[in-house]
Scaffold this motif. Sequence first.
Motif, short mmCIF file in Angstrom:
data_model
loop_
_atom_site.label_atom_id
_atom_site.label_comp_id
_atom_site.label_asym_id
_atom_site.label_seq_id
_atom_site.Cartn_x
_atom_site.Cartn_y
_atom_site.Cartn_z
N ASN A 44 0.79 -1.24 0.00
CA ASN A 44 0.00 0.00 0.00
C ASN A 44 0.82 1.28 0.00
N THR A 45 2.11 1.18 0.27
CA THR A 45 2.93 2.39 0.37
C THR A 45 3.88 2.56 -0.81
N LEU A 46 4.41 1.47 -1.33
CA LEU A 46 5.31 1.55 -2.47
C LEU A 46 4.53 1.64 -3.79
N GLY A 47 5.17 2.23 -4.80
CA GLY A 47 4.59 2.20 -6.14
C GLY A 47 3.89 3.45 -6.60
N GLY A 48 3.75 4.44 -5.72
CA GLY A 48 3.11 5.69 -6.13
C GLY A 48 4.11 6.64 -6.79
N LYS A 49 3.68 7.88 -6.97
CA LYS A 49 4.56 8.88 -7.57
C LYS A 49 5.55 9.47 -6.55
N TYR A 50 5.23 9.36 -5.26
CA TYR A 50 6.06 9.90 -4.18
C TYR A 50 6.23 11.42 -4.24
N ASN A 51 5.30 12.11 -4.89
CA ASN A 51 5.42 13.57 -4.98
C ASN A 51 5.47 14.22 -3.60
N ARG A 52 4.61 13.77 -2.70
CA ARG A 52 4.57 14.35 -1.36
C ARG A 52 5.84 13.99 -0.60
N ALA A 78 13.99 12.00 4.73
CA ALA A 78 13.28 10.96 3.98
C ALA A 78 12.27 10.23 4.87
N ILE A 79 12.61 10.05 6.15
CA ILE A 79 11.65 9.42 7.07
C ILE A 79 10.40 10.29 7.20
N LEU A 80 10.58 11.60 7.32
CA LEU A 80 9.42 12.49 7.34
C LEU A 80 8.64 12.38 6.03
N GLY A 81 9.37 12.26 4.92
CA GLY A 81 8.70 12.08 3.64
C GLY A 81 7.89 10.81 3.60
N TRP A 82 8.44 9.74 4.12
CA TRP A 82 7.69 8.48 4.13
C TRP A 82 6.50 8.51 5.07
N CYS A 83 6.57 9.35 6.10
CA CYS A 83 5.40 9.53 6.95
C CYS A 83 4.23 10.12 6.14
N THR A 84 4.54 11.04 5.21
CA THR A 84 3.47 11.57 4.36
C THR A 84 2.94 10.49 3.42
N GLU A 85 3.82 9.58 2.97
CA GLU A 85 3.39 8.51 2.09
C GLU A 85 2.56 7.47 2.85
N LEU A 86 2.88 7.24 4.11
CA LEU A 86 2.05 6.35 4.94
C LEU A 86 0.67 6.95 5.16
N LEU A 87 0.62 8.27 5.35
CA LEU A 87 -0.68 8.94 5.49
C LEU A 87 -1.48 8.80 4.20
N GLN A 88 -0.82 9.02 3.07
CA GLN A 88 -1.47 8.84 1.78
C GLN A 88 -1.98 7.42 1.60
N ALA A 89 -1.17 6.44 2.00
CA ALA A 89 -1.57 5.04 1.89
C ALA A 89 -2.81 4.76 2.73
N MET A 90 -2.84 5.30 3.94
CA MET A 90 -4.02 5.13 4.79
C MET A 90 -5.27 5.68 4.11
N PHE A 91 -5.16 6.89 3.58
CA PHE A 91 -6.31 7.50 2.91
C PHE A 91 -6.76 6.66 1.72
N LEU A 92 -5.81 6.16 0.92
CA LEU A 92 -6.17 5.43 -0.29
C LEU A 92 -6.84 4.09 0.03
N VAL A 93 -6.33 3.37 1.02
CA VAL A 93 -6.94 2.09 1.39
C VAL A 93 -8.40 2.31 1.81
N ALA A 94 -8.62 3.33 2.63
CA ALA A 94 -9.98 3.63 3.09
C ALA A 94 -10.84 4.17 1.95
N ASP A 95 -10.27 5.06 1.15
CA ASP A 95 -11.01 5.69 0.06
C ASP A 95 -11.48 4.65 -0.96
N ASP A 96 -10.64 3.68 -1.27
CA ASP A 96 -11.02 2.65 -2.23
C ASP A 96 -12.20 1.83 -1.74
#
Length: 347
Positions: A44-52, A78-96
Amino acid sequence: MATTRAQFEEVFTNVIVPDLIAEIKKTEISENAIQWLERNFLHNTLGGKYNRGMTVPDTYRLLAGKETLSLAEYKLSAILGWCTELLQAMFLVADDIMDSSKTRRGSPCWYLMEGVGTIAINDSFLLESAIYVLLKKYFKGTDYYIDLVELFHDVTWKTELGQLVDLLTSPENSIDLNRFNYDKYYFIVRYKTAFYSFYLPVALAMHQAGIATPDNLTRARDVLVPLGEYFQVQDDYLDCYGNPDYIGKIGTDIMDNKCGWLVNKALEIVTPEQRKLLEDNYGQKNAAAEKRVKDLYLELKLEDHYRRYEAESIAMVKGLIDGVDESQGLKRSVLEGFLNKIAGRDK
Protein backbone atom coordinates in the motif's frame (compact mmCIF):
# COMPACT_ATOMS: atom_id res chain seq x y z
CA MET A 1 20.79 17.42 -6.16
CA ALA A 2 17.16 16.34 -6.05
CA THR A 3 16.42 13.01 -4.42
CA THR A 4 15.77 10.05 -6.71
CA ARG A 5 13.09 7.38 -6.44
CA ALA A 6 15.75 4.75 -5.82
CA GLN A 7 17.32 6.73 -2.96
CA PHE A 8 13.93 7.42 -1.46
CA GLU A 9 12.68 3.83 -1.72
CA GLU A 10 15.91 2.55 -0.17
CA VAL A 11 15.05 4.36 3.06
CA PHE A 12 11.65 2.65 3.14
CA THR A 13 12.88 -0.88 2.49
CA ASN A 14 16.13 -0.70 4.50
CA VAL A 15 15.09 1.54 7.40
CA ILE A 16 11.38 2.06 7.82
CA VAL A 17 9.98 -1.42 7.25
CA PRO A 18 12.64 -3.13 9.43
CA ASP A 19 12.07 -0.53 12.18
CA LEU A 20 8.31 -1.07 12.12
CA ILE A 21 8.67 -4.85 12.12
CA ALA A 22 11.09 -4.61 15.07
CA GLU A 23 8.55 -2.57 17.04
CA ILE A 24 5.78 -5.03 16.15
CA LYS A 25 7.87 -8.00 17.31
CA LYS A 26 8.21 -6.42 20.76
CA THR A 27 4.54 -7.23 21.28
CA GLU A 28 5.20 -10.97 20.71
CA ILE A 29 2.51 -10.95 18.05
CA SER A 30 2.07 -14.10 15.94
CA GLU A 31 4.30 -14.69 12.92
CA ASN A 32 1.39 -14.66 10.45
CA ALA A 33 0.40 -11.21 11.74
CA ILE A 34 3.97 -9.94 11.23
CA GLN A 35 3.92 -11.21 7.67
CA TRP A 36 0.51 -9.61 7.09
CA LEU A 37 1.71 -6.25 8.39
CA GLU A 38 4.82 -6.30 6.24
CA ARG A 39 2.69 -7.09 3.17
CA ASN A 40 0.32 -4.25 4.11
CA PHE A 41 3.18 -1.74 4.36
CA LEU A 42 4.84 -2.81 1.11
CA HIS A 43 1.72 -3.21 -1.03
CA ASN A 44 0.00 0.00 0.00
CA THR A 45 2.93 2.39 0.37
CA LEU A 46 5.31 1.55 -2.47
CA GLY A 47 4.59 2.20 -6.14
CA GLY A 48 3.11 5.69 -6.13
CA LYS A 49 4.56 8.88 -7.57
CA TYR A 50 6.06 9.90 -4.18
CA ASN A 51 5.42 13.57 -4.98
CA ARG A 52 4.57 14.35 -1.36
CA GLY A 53 7.31 12.25 0.19
CA MET A 54 10.22 13.30 -2.02
CA THR A 55 9.21 16.94 -1.59
CA VAL A 56 10.35 16.83 2.05
CA PRO A 57 14.10 16.17 1.51
CA ASP A 58 14.14 18.35 -1.61
CA THR A 59 12.56 21.26 0.26
CA TYR A 60 14.76 20.79 3.31
CA ARG A 61 17.87 20.87 1.10
CA LEU A 62 16.76 24.20 -0.44
CA LEU A 63 15.85 25.71 2.92
CA ALA A 64 19.19 24.60 4.38
CA GLY A 65 21.00 26.14 1.39
CA LYS A 66 22.90 22.96 0.60
CA GLU A 67 23.72 21.29 -2.70
CA THR A 68 23.67 17.87 -1.05
CA LEU A 69 22.58 16.59 2.36
CA SER A 70 24.62 14.50 4.76
CA LEU A 71 23.49 10.90 5.13
CA ALA A 72 22.05 11.67 8.57
CA GLU A 73 20.15 14.74 7.32
CA TYR A 74 18.80 12.87 4.32
CA LYS A 75 17.71 9.90 6.42
CA LEU A 76 15.67 12.06 8.81
CA SER A 77 14.16 14.08 5.97
CA ALA A 78 13.28 10.96 3.98
CA ILE A 79 11.65 9.42 7.07
CA LEU A 80 9.42 12.49 7.34
CA GLY A 81 8.70 12.08 3.64
CA TRP A 82 7.69 8.48 4.13
CA CYS A 83 5.40 9.53 6.95
CA THR A 84 3.47 11.57 4.36
CA GLU A 85 3.39 8.51 2.09
CA LEU A 86 2.05 6.35 4.94
CA LEU A 87 -0.68 8.94 5.49
CA GLN A 88 -1.47 8.84 1.78
CA ALA A 89 -1.57 5.04 1.89
CA MET A 90 -4.02 5.13 4.79
CA PHE A 91 -6.31 7.50 2.91
CA LEU A 92 -6.17 5.43 -0.29
CA VAL A 93 -6.94 2.09 1.39
CA ALA A 94 -9.98 3.63 3.09
CA ASP A 95 -11.01 5.69 0.06
CA ASP A 96 -11.02 2.65 -2.23
CA ILE A 97 -13.42 0.88 0.11
CA MET A 98 -15.72 3.91 0.31
CA ASP A 99 -15.68 4.38 -3.48
CA SER A 100 -15.93 0.65 -4.30
CA SER A 101 -12.85 1.10 -6.49
CA LYS A 102 -11.39 -1.91 -8.29
CA THR A 103 -7.75 -1.10 -9.02
CA ARG A 104 -4.99 0.99 -7.53
CA ARG A 105 -1.55 1.49 -9.12
CA GLY A 106 -2.15 -1.33 -11.58
CA SER A 107 -3.14 -3.93 -8.96
CA PRO A 108 -6.42 -4.85 -7.30
CA CYS A 109 -7.30 -2.52 -4.43
CA TRP A 110 -6.05 -3.83 -1.10
CA TYR A 111 -9.51 -4.77 0.16
CA LEU A 112 -10.00 -6.89 -2.99
CA MET A 113 -6.77 -8.83 -2.56
CA GLU A 114 -7.29 -12.49 -1.68
CA GLY A 115 -8.13 -12.93 1.99
CA VAL A 116 -8.19 -9.21 2.85
CA GLY A 117 -11.77 -7.92 2.60
CA THR A 118 -12.84 -5.78 5.56
CA ILE A 119 -9.53 -6.44 7.35
CA ALA A 120 -8.38 -3.55 5.14
CA ILE A 121 -10.20 -1.17 7.47
CA ASN A 122 -7.92 -2.10 10.36
CA ASP A 123 -4.95 -2.14 8.00
CA SER A 124 -5.62 1.52 7.16
CA PHE A 125 -5.51 2.33 10.89
CA LEU A 126 -2.15 0.55 11.17
CA LEU A 127 -0.70 2.53 8.27
CA GLU A 128 -1.59 5.75 10.09
CA SER A 129 -0.32 4.53 13.46
CA ALA A 130 3.04 3.67 11.88
CA ILE A 131 3.59 7.41 11.37
CA TYR A 132 3.62 8.02 15.12
CA VAL A 133 5.88 5.03 15.80
CA LEU A 134 8.44 6.54 13.42
CA LEU A 135 8.10 10.09 14.77
CA LYS A 136 8.65 8.86 18.31
CA LYS A 137 11.68 6.76 17.36
CA TYR A 138 13.50 9.42 15.35
CA PHE A 139 12.28 12.81 16.57
CA LYS A 140 11.33 12.48 20.24
CA GLY A 141 14.62 14.08 21.29
CA THR A 142 14.16 17.13 19.07
CA ASP A 143 12.61 20.41 20.15
CA TYR A 144 10.04 20.13 17.33
CA TYR A 145 8.78 16.59 18.04
CA ILE A 146 5.40 17.63 19.41
CA ASP A 147 5.02 20.09 16.52
CA LEU A 148 5.38 17.19 14.07
CA VAL A 149 2.81 15.12 15.96
CA GLU A 150 0.33 18.00 16.09
CA LEU A 151 0.93 18.81 12.42
CA PHE A 152 0.06 15.27 11.33
CA HIS A 153 -3.00 15.18 13.60
CA ASP A 154 -4.22 18.55 12.32
CA VAL A 155 -3.72 17.75 8.62
CA THR A 156 -5.33 14.31 9.01
CA TRP A 157 -8.35 15.91 10.68
CA LYS A 158 -8.68 18.47 7.89
CA THR A 159 -8.38 15.83 5.17
CA GLU A 160 -11.05 13.66 6.78
CA LEU A 161 -13.40 16.65 6.98
CA GLY A 162 -12.86 17.24 3.26
CA GLN A 163 -13.56 13.59 2.52
CA LEU A 164 -16.79 13.76 4.52
CA VAL A 165 -18.11 16.74 2.57
CA ASP A 166 -17.10 15.03 -0.69
CA LEU A 167 -18.98 11.85 0.25
CA LEU A 168 -22.08 13.76 1.34
CA THR A 169 -22.06 15.95 -1.78
CA SER A 170 -21.40 13.32 -4.45
CA PRO A 171 -22.89 9.95 -3.49
CA GLU A 172 -22.80 7.75 -6.60
CA ASN A 173 -26.23 6.24 -5.92
CA SER A 174 -28.03 9.55 -5.33
CA ILE A 175 -27.58 12.15 -8.04
CA ASP A 176 -28.75 15.66 -7.20
CA LEU A 177 -26.96 18.58 -8.83
CA ASN A 178 -28.61 20.94 -6.34
CA ARG A 179 -26.01 19.70 -3.85
CA PHE A 180 -23.22 21.17 -5.98
CA ASN A 181 -21.81 24.67 -5.62
CA TYR A 182 -18.40 26.30 -5.59
CA ASP A 183 -18.41 26.85 -1.82
CA LYS A 184 -18.59 23.08 -1.28
CA TYR A 185 -16.19 22.41 -4.12
CA TYR A 186 -13.46 24.64 -2.77
CA PHE A 187 -13.95 23.33 0.78
CA ILE A 188 -13.47 19.79 -0.52
CA VAL A 189 -10.42 20.75 -2.57
CA ARG A 190 -8.80 22.73 0.22
CA TYR A 191 -9.42 20.24 3.00
CA LYS A 192 -9.23 16.93 1.13
CA THR A 193 -6.20 17.70 -1.04
CA ALA A 194 -4.36 20.98 -0.54
CA PHE A 195 -3.36 20.69 3.13
CA TYR A 196 -1.87 17.20 3.07
CA SER A 197 -0.53 17.25 -0.50
CA PHE A 198 1.04 20.72 -0.57
CA TYR A 199 1.28 22.30 2.87
CA LEU A 200 2.24 19.22 4.91
CA PRO A 201 5.51 18.27 3.10
CA VAL A 202 6.80 21.84 3.15
CA ALA A 203 5.84 22.40 6.78
CA LEU A 204 7.70 19.20 7.75
CA ALA A 205 10.85 20.43 5.99
CA MET A 206 10.48 23.81 7.67
CA HIS A 207 10.42 22.14 11.09
CA GLN A 208 13.54 20.13 10.28
CA ALA A 209 15.27 23.28 9.01
CA GLY A 210 14.39 25.19 12.20
CA ILE A 211 12.39 27.94 10.47
CA ALA A 212 8.85 26.83 11.33
CA THR A 213 7.84 30.01 13.13
CA PRO A 214 4.11 30.80 13.22
CA ASP A 215 4.64 33.61 10.70
CA ASN A 216 6.60 31.43 8.28
CA LEU A 217 4.09 28.60 8.50
CA THR A 218 1.28 31.05 7.80
CA ARG A 219 3.16 32.49 4.81
CA ALA A 220 3.78 29.02 3.40
CA ARG A 221 0.19 27.93 3.95
CA ASP A 222 -1.18 31.09 2.33
CA VAL A 223 0.69 30.20 -0.89
CA LEU A 224 0.49 26.41 -0.86
CA VAL A 225 -3.22 26.00 -0.17
CA PRO A 226 -4.28 28.17 -3.16
CA LEU A 227 -1.65 26.32 -5.21
CA GLY A 228 -3.24 23.04 -4.14
CA GLU A 229 -6.64 24.35 -5.20
CA TYR A 230 -5.28 25.24 -8.64
CA PHE A 231 -3.70 21.77 -8.90
CA GLN A 232 -7.03 20.06 -8.19
CA VAL A 233 -8.89 22.23 -10.71
CA GLN A 234 -6.23 21.16 -13.24
CA ASP A 235 -6.92 17.53 -12.32
CA ASP A 236 -10.64 18.04 -12.90
CA TYR A 237 -9.94 19.64 -16.27
CA LEU A 238 -7.55 16.85 -17.33
CA ASP A 239 -10.04 14.21 -16.23
CA CYS A 240 -12.28 15.43 -19.05
CA TYR A 241 -9.88 16.95 -21.58
CA GLY A 242 -6.57 15.14 -20.97
CA ASN A 243 -5.18 12.41 -23.22
CA PRO A 244 -5.64 9.10 -21.32
CA ASP A 245 -2.45 7.68 -22.88
CA TYR A 246 -0.51 10.65 -21.55
CA ILE A 247 -2.03 11.16 -18.13
CA GLY A 248 -2.14 7.42 -17.39
CA LYS A 249 -5.83 7.04 -16.64
CA ILE A 250 -9.27 7.31 -18.18
CA GLY A 251 -11.30 10.10 -16.58
CA THR A 252 -14.46 9.01 -14.76
CA ASP A 253 -15.59 12.17 -12.92
CA ILE A 254 -18.77 12.56 -15.01
CA MET A 255 -19.88 8.96 -14.53
CA ASP A 256 -18.88 9.05 -10.85
CA ASN A 257 -21.08 12.08 -10.07
CA LYS A 258 -18.09 14.10 -8.86
CA CYS A 259 -18.55 17.64 -7.59
CA GLY A 260 -15.84 18.93 -9.91
CA TRP A 261 -14.82 22.32 -11.24
CA LEU A 262 -16.26 21.76 -14.73
CA VAL A 263 -19.76 20.76 -13.66
CA ASN A 264 -19.91 23.67 -11.20
CA LYS A 265 -18.88 26.11 -13.93
CA ALA A 266 -21.50 24.56 -16.23
CA LEU A 267 -24.20 24.97 -13.57
CA GLU A 268 -23.33 28.67 -13.36
CA ILE A 269 -23.92 29.37 -17.05
CA VAL A 270 -26.41 26.81 -18.41
CA THR A 271 -29.83 27.67 -19.77
CA PRO A 272 -32.81 25.82 -18.22
CA GLU A 273 -32.81 23.41 -21.18
CA GLN A 274 -29.10 22.74 -20.83
CA ARG A 275 -29.47 22.16 -17.10
CA LYS A 276 -32.16 19.57 -17.80
CA LEU A 277 -29.77 17.77 -20.15
CA LEU A 278 -27.08 17.88 -17.46
CA GLU A 279 -29.43 16.54 -14.79
CA ASP A 280 -30.56 13.69 -17.04
CA ASN A 281 -27.05 12.56 -17.93
CA TYR A 282 -24.55 13.53 -15.20
CA GLY A 283 -23.55 10.63 -12.96
CA GLN A 284 -25.03 7.99 -15.27
CA LYS A 285 -22.95 4.86 -15.74
CA ASN A 286 -22.98 4.76 -19.50
CA ALA A 287 -20.80 6.16 -22.25
CA ALA A 288 -23.65 7.73 -24.21
CA ALA A 289 -24.72 9.88 -21.25
CA GLU A 290 -21.11 10.83 -20.58
CA LYS A 291 -20.72 11.93 -24.23
CA ARG A 292 -23.83 14.11 -23.99
CA VAL A 293 -22.31 15.87 -20.96
CA LYS A 294 -18.98 16.32 -22.73
CA ASP A 295 -20.75 17.69 -25.81
CA LEU A 296 -22.54 20.19 -23.56
CA TYR A 297 -19.20 21.20 -22.06
CA LEU A 298 -17.94 21.92 -25.58
CA GLU A 299 -21.07 23.93 -26.34
CA LEU A 300 -20.52 25.96 -23.16
CA LYS A 301 -16.84 26.49 -24.07
CA LEU A 302 -15.70 25.33 -20.64
CA GLU A 303 -12.15 24.95 -21.89
CA ASP A 304 -12.02 28.71 -22.48
CA HIS A 305 -13.36 29.33 -18.98
CA TYR A 306 -10.67 27.02 -17.58
CA ARG A 307 -7.88 28.79 -19.45
CA ARG A 308 -8.99 32.11 -17.97
CA TYR A 309 -9.14 30.57 -14.51
CA GLU A 310 -5.65 29.09 -14.99
CA ALA A 311 -4.09 32.40 -16.03
CA GLU A 312 -5.72 34.21 -13.11
CA SER A 313 -4.61 31.51 -10.64
CA ILE A 314 -1.00 31.55 -11.81
CA ALA A 315 -0.89 35.34 -11.56
CA MET A 316 -2.47 35.24 -8.10
CA VAL A 317 -0.03 32.63 -6.76
CA LYS A 318 2.94 34.51 -8.26
CA GLY A 319 1.75 37.61 -6.43
CA LEU A 320 1.53 35.69 -3.15
CA ILE A 321 5.05 34.32 -3.63
CA ASP A 322 6.44 37.76 -4.43
CA GLY A 323 5.02 38.96 -1.12
CA VAL A 324 6.89 36.37 0.97
CA ASP A 325 9.42 37.90 3.37
CA GLU A 326 12.65 35.87 3.06
CA SER A 327 14.33 37.49 6.05
CA GLN A 328 13.01 34.77 8.40
CA GLY A 329 14.39 31.86 6.37
CA LEU A 330 11.46 30.90 4.12
CA LYS A 331 12.72 31.04 0.53
CA ARG A 332 10.61 32.14 -2.40
CA SER A 333 12.52 29.66 -4.60
CA VAL A 334 10.88 26.76 -2.72
CA LEU A 335 7.41 28.04 -3.50
CA GLU A 336 8.34 29.04 -7.05
CA GLY A 337 9.53 25.48 -7.63
CA PHE A 338 6.08 24.16 -6.79
CA LEU A 339 4.38 26.62 -9.10
CA ASN A 340 6.76 25.88 -11.97
CA LYS A 341 6.06 22.15 -11.70
CA ILE A 342 2.32 22.68 -11.83
CA ALA A 343 1.68 25.68 -14.09
CA GLY A 344 0.30 24.55 -17.44
CA ARG A 345 0.85 20.84 -16.80
CA ASP A 346 -0.95 18.39 -19.08
CA LYS A 347 -0.61 15.17 -17.10
